[in-house]
Design a protein around this motif. Structure first.
Motif, short mmCIF file in Angstrom:
data_model
loop_
_atom_site.label_atom_id
_atom_site.label_comp_id
_atom_site.label_asym_id
_atom_site.label_seq_id
_atom_site.Cartn_x
_atom_site.Cartn_y
_atom_site.Cartn_z
N GLU A 91 36.42 78.55 16.07
CA GLU A 91 35.09 79.15 15.89
C GLU A 91 34.98 79.86 14.54
O GLU A 91 35.96 80.22 13.92
CB GLU A 91 34.81 80.17 17.02
CG GLU A 91 34.01 79.60 18.17
CD GLU A 91 32.62 79.09 17.78
OE1 GLU A 91 32.12 79.45 16.69
OE2 GLU A 91 32.03 78.31 18.53
N TYR A 107 40.02 73.96 21.39
CA TYR A 107 38.86 74.72 20.88
C TYR A 107 39.25 76.19 20.96
O TYR A 107 39.46 76.73 22.05
CB TYR A 107 37.64 74.43 21.76
CG TYR A 107 36.45 75.33 21.52
CD1 TYR A 107 35.83 75.42 20.28
CD2 TYR A 107 35.91 76.08 22.57
CE1 TYR A 107 34.72 76.24 20.09
CE2 TYR A 107 34.80 76.89 22.40
CZ TYR A 107 34.21 76.97 21.15
OH TYR A 107 33.11 77.78 20.96
N TRP A 129 39.83 72.91 16.61
CA TRP A 129 38.42 73.25 16.38
C TRP A 129 38.36 74.77 16.59
O TRP A 129 38.54 75.24 17.72
CB TRP A 129 37.57 72.48 17.38
CG TRP A 129 36.15 72.90 17.58
CD1 TRP A 129 35.50 73.98 17.08
CD2 TRP A 129 35.19 72.19 18.38
NE1 TRP A 129 34.19 73.99 17.52
CE2 TRP A 129 33.98 72.91 18.32
CE3 TRP A 129 35.24 71.02 19.14
CZ2 TRP A 129 32.83 72.51 18.99
CZ3 TRP A 129 34.10 70.63 19.82
CH2 TRP A 129 32.91 71.36 19.74
#
Ligand code: NAD
Length: 406
Positions: free
Chosen positions: A97, A72, A95
């Motif tokens: 942002e 992430y 993943w």
């Protein structure tokens, strides 16, 4: 058979975005936090305390752990591309942002790198993942209310007066509300209008010279489906548009109305930008002002990004944290929602489904490239006072919403 084991996730960036995702990560059994990296020592120490895991020196060192499934990436916008390229080259699903990056070239590099490495690339969280938006989209796709003609999206916040890093107030470095907040609002209306934007007109506003970049905008998007969307955002607001959402805040908490005097007072005397950046960091995970409490204590409703009216031929649909209000010739109806069990679970649904069970992503790199293209077109339209047409990265994402079956 579908996998049920937890996805082993490493974190790159333990700041504000991570602080907001943390309740989801700790409550959703499909996620296991197994590694982290951040130059911020306090945040790393907190991670070690909470999860018994020593933070890695940098992303490369973290990705050397072969047991990590995915990363992430919640570092500042300008580092997204570089971090995605490292993670993908080391075989990790990604993943990242929102916004995906600052330039279209960076986005294309990220997409190509993940394709070459055969790893998934999801961009979010954005409020297009919110349950009320997903359910509204389902209603639209049912064609029960006819074609979407017009969407009105509004949000009045104190965004510009929350403590910021210096680059968050410099447009060329991804600062201002178009990159950070437009990424949500554009994502939401694209989901509801068919994804494929034909033209963009916009005016951005910068009316506080001390907070350098754009703090507000009006934009009009026209879609291939025939729909149009009007977007209004102010990060300078004294009025909180959550008041029009039953006082439920963006994160789903009750009575989440900001106090404009308090927000501005917090920045008084902060003439050194680094002092303000330190204040931002202190409020994040592991910081001296971080309470440690989950973002959503108390009653919780669905997350949202401000008042939204979706005008279809036969009804106006209003997605809210508690349900969708439907006004049609048949009268007034509320399609009520159950309260969410875990905040932002929809984001894990999508990522877990893709990485562990090979399902298609809705918010993949191609989708997010299209959203960034619209945000950049908003800046361009305002600067050149023209209507931006011929967008190159819009087509073919979601089923056409234009064709009515009735
Ligand atoms: N979806 C959401 O609700 C949401 C909310 C906030 C922020 N964001 C996004 O998250 C991103 C980060 O914003 P933020 O507000 O959390 O910023 P932030 O400054 O609070 O956090 C960024 C973190 O990244 C760390 N970092 C810097 N360089 C790094 C590196 N080389 N390796 C690893 N970590 C590094 C910083 O030390 C900091 O802890 C932005 O792209 C922003 O748009 C999304």
């Amino acid at each position: 058979m579908n996998s049920t084991r937890p996805l082993r996730l490493g974190i790159c960036g333990l700041g504000r975005a991570f602080t907001l995702m943390l309740p989801t990560f700790t409550q959703d059994p499909r996620i296991q936090l197994v590694a982290a990296t951040d130059p911020n020592v306090q945040a790393c120490e907190q991670f070690e305390k909470d999860f018994g895991i020593k933070a890695s020196e940098n992303l490369q060192a973290m990705c050397a752990d072969k047991t990590i499934d995915a990363v992430y990436i919640a570092s500042p916008h300008q580092l997204h591309a570089q971090h995605v390229l490292v993670a993908a080259s080391m075989g990790k699903h990604v993943w990242v942002e929102k916004p995906m990056a600052i330039t279209l070239d960076e986005c294309l590099q990220m997409i190509n790198a993940c394709r070459a490495a055969q790893v998934q690339l999801m961009v979010g969280h954005s409020h297009a993942f919110d349950w009320p938006v997903l359910k509204t989209r389902e209603l639209i796709l049912s064609h029960r209310y006819g074609q979407v003609q017009m969407v009105t999206a509004i949000n009045y916040t104190d965004f510009l007066y929350r403590p910021r890093r210096p680059e968050e107030l410099i447009t060329e470095l991804g600062g201002g509300v178009v990159f950070s907040q437009g990424a949500h609002q554009v994502d939401v209306v694209r989901r509801l209008c068919g994804g494929d934007v034909l033209s963009v007109s916009a005016n951005t506003r910068t009316w506080d010279s001390k907070r350098g970049s754009e703090g507000a905008y009006n934009a009009l998007l026209k879609f291939h489906s025939g729909a149009q969307a009007s977007l209004t955002y102010s990060g300078y607001a004294h009025f909180d548009s959550n008041l029009w959402m039953d006082s439920v805040g963006e994160l789903g908490a009750e009575n989440a109305i900001f106090n404009p005097a308090q927000t501005r007072a917090r920045l008084k005397g902060m003439d050194d930008p680094m002092q303000e950046a330190q204040l931002k960091s202190a409020r994040n995970y592991g910081g001296s002002l971080w309470s440690g409490a989950p973002a959503q204590a108390g009653p919780m409703y669905h997350q949202h990004f401000g008042p939204l009216v979706v005008s279809c031929e036969k009804a106006d649909l209003r997605p809210t944290p508690k349900g969708i209000f439907i006004d049609s010739d048949d009268g007034h109806e509320l399609l009520a929602f159950e309260a969410p069990k875990i905040a932002r679970q929809e984001v894990v649904d999508e990522f877990y489904g893709a990485v562990m069970n090979g399902q298609a992503l809705a918010h993949d790199g191609d989708w997010a490239l299209g959203t960034l293209e619209v945000c950049l077109a908003m800046l361009d339209a305002s600067k050149t006072q023209s209507i931006i047409k011929d967008l190159a990265h819009q087509h073919g994402f979601v089923p056409q919403l234009g064709a009515s079956s009735s």
